[in-house]
Design an enzyme around this catalytic site. Structure first.
Site, short mmCIF file in Angstrom:
data_model
loop_
_atom_site.label_atom_id
_atom_site.label_comp_id
_atom_site.label_asym_id
_atom_site.label_seq_id
_atom_site.Cartn_x
_atom_site.Cartn_y
_atom_site.Cartn_z
N SER A 64 -10.15 -0.76 7.29
CA SER A 64 -9.05 -0.39 5.73
C SER A 64 -8.27 -1.95 6.02
O SER A 64 -8.00 -1.61 5.11
CB SER A 64 -8.32 0.54 6.41
N SER A 101 -9.23 1.68 3.57
CA SER A 101 -9.06 2.21 2.09
C SER A 101 -7.66 1.84 1.60
O SER A 101 -6.61 2.28 1.08
CB SER A 101 -7.56 3.37 3.29
N LYS A 107 1.36 -1.22 0.02
CA LYS A 107 -0.01 -0.09 0.37
C LYS A 107 0.78 1.45 0.10
O LYS A 107 1.75 1.29 1.25
CB LYS A 107 -1.00 0.05 1.23
#
Length: 498
Positions: free
Chosen positions: A210, A186, A106
């Site tokens: 997330s 996210s 990420k």
């Protein structure tokens, strides 16, 4: 701790003469979709090369990512890293079960000289100078850093009306099962990339939901460990107290293996015996009825396997939720500014970030930054309340979990992670109930596994309750074994897979 070495006792056993190895040709279909434990065995035996495995992942990215838009940047050194892993395997010096395994990260996790944007154009100029500590551990384990994944910008903490899986840098990531639907966030890009077979492993981060929510709607497994399980230095934060890093994979055992290597703590990779398990089934008030139906079907499968499943009622006190949110807002500014001090050519303070966003029409085109502005308006006195708010909220959440387990005589709680993904458009996302907040506020681990489908859209199960991951993991592995329905994502159907 950049010199971290993987713990002993978690390497798969060497191949024996009784375990014949079939060489894997470079054009074997979907080699990167095989279990990581199998890939590690093939690499160690030299029946597969990391170079071929990484090439297959890069080919999949080239074929699928123009639709899914999960990958922000590919590491130009990935093939060189793979060749180095092949040399180690040829010499019999594998560093860990992850040696030669491609991993996507990420893009709020720093990698030296590669991206590091948190989805914001304000950080898209000069990449980080050094790896985050968790990336240093990946490299020490021999993993191949394949690239960076898109995310909900700033970890979905800029606005209460933000769009999950959207960032000004990467645009909108889409769900591999139906690209007209959301991948949540996210850690959207990490979940979508694993679901589409762009890499066998990815890392994401979670403050509340997330990791587990994108895993649930993208049909993959994720482990949200307790905060502090992995080092957070070099990760763009929301709260250094509540944030945590965790792995995503197609199979829970692969995610557990990754976490075991990175944490240095061996984890059990065998499911619990169903006859010895008592599960508390929690239906989150207001969650999608379709998701509740899937949770009931999962409970029926567990009962059929021999487990006891009983209903559990839980109500989250409003003051506990308010305390947790107030603590998060108070923790945000010092957490972010501490991180920004490590970045060159970037805003140095939250006030500078807010000003720069206002001057960039692309950043605020779809939604605002009212959470940033709220946090910036807090006084020193407000921020000084954060430790007490955090302690109070965490204690309430932990007591609630402990009471639920004890009063119902269950080992673990199970709930649908969320409802299925919604259609993507340019408006704010719908408000959607999840089961993630209670373990997040408690600082306890939470594990998401695939459970079923609403039409063509995946829905996940979350398992939580025990405070330590080694206790929780066998229950989640059992749930995955009994309930983990799998299908090929729409973006892969009709594709010549490799």
């Amino acid at each position: 701790m950049t010199d971290h070495l993987p713990a002993q006792g978690i390497l798969p056993a060497p191949d024996t003469p009784d375990t014949p190895v079939t060489p894997v040709a470079p054009d074997t279909p979907a080699i990167q979709d095989r279990p990581v434990t199998e890939l590690a065995r093939l690499l160690r035996s030299r029946a597969l090369t990391s170079t071929d495995l990484v090439t297959a992942c890069l080919d999949r990215i080239a074929a699928v990512d123009p639709v899914v838009r999960a990958v922000l940047a590919v590491d130009d050194t990935a093939l060189a890293q793979a060749r180095a892993a092949d040399h180690r395997h040829a010499a019999g010096r594998a560093l860990s079960p992850l040696d030669g395994i491609p991993v996507l990260l990420k893009d709020n996790i720093d990698t030296a000289e590669l991206a590091g944007t948190a989805g914001s154009r304000l950080l898209a100029g000069t990449p980080p100078d050094r790896d985050a500590e968790v990336v240093a551990r990946l490299r020490a384990a021999g993993a191949v850093i394949l690239g960076k994944t898109n995310l909900t910008e700033w970890g979905n903490f800029r606005s209460t009306r933000s769009i999950e899986g959207w960032s000004a840098v990467g645009g909108q990531t889409r769900n591999p099962y139906d690209p007209e639907h959301s991948p949540w966030g996210s850690s959207a890009g990490s979940a979508a990339a694993v679901a589409a077979g762009m890499a066998p492993l990815a890392l994401g981060t979670e403050t509340d939901g997330s990791l587990v929510c994108p895993a649930g709607v993208c049909g993959v497994a994720a482990i949200k460990p307790a905060p502090g399980t992995l080092p957070s230095t070099g990760v763009v934060p929301i709260s250094v107290v509540q944030d945590t890093i965790g792995p995503l994979a197609s199979r829970l055992a692969d995610a557990a293996l990754c976490l075991a290597v990175l944490s240095g703590n061996p984890l059990p990779l065998a499911p619990a015996s169903p006859e010895s398990v008592r599960v508390g089934l929690w239906h989150v008030k207001g969650m999608s009825p379709d998701a509740q139906d899937i949770a009931e079907r999962a409970a029926a499968r567990l009962r059929g396997a021999g487990a006891v499943v009983v209903p559990v009622e839980l109500t989250l006190p409003r003051d506990m939720l308010v305390d947790g949110l107030d603590a998060l807002c108070a923790e945000f500014r010092p957490s972010l500014e501490r991180y920004l001090s490590s970045r060159r050519d970037a805003p140095a303070t939250l006030d500078e970030v807010i000003t720069a966003n206002r001057e960039d029409p692309g950043e605020l085109a779809l939604f605002g930054q009212e959470l940033f502005e709220l946090c910036a308006a807090l006084t020193d006195e407000d921020r000084a309340l954060a430790p007490d708010l955090r302690r109070r909220s965490r204690k309430r959440a932990r007591d609630l979990l402990a009471t639920a387990l004890a009063d119902h005589g269950v080992d673990v709680l199970m709930a649908a992670t969320s409802g299925p993904a919604w259609r993507v458009d340019d408006g704010p996302d719908p408000f959607t109930r999840t089961s993630s907040s209670l373990p997040a506020l408690a600082g306890h681990p939470n594990i998401a596994v695939p459970a079923g489908f609403v039409g063509e859209l995946p829905v996940g199960l979350s398992l939580f309750g025990p405070p330590d991951l080694a206790t929780l993991l066998p229950y989640a592995l059992l749930a995955e074994r009994c309930c983990g329905e799998r299908r090929t994502p729409a973006v892969l159907r009709g594709l010549s897979l490799r």
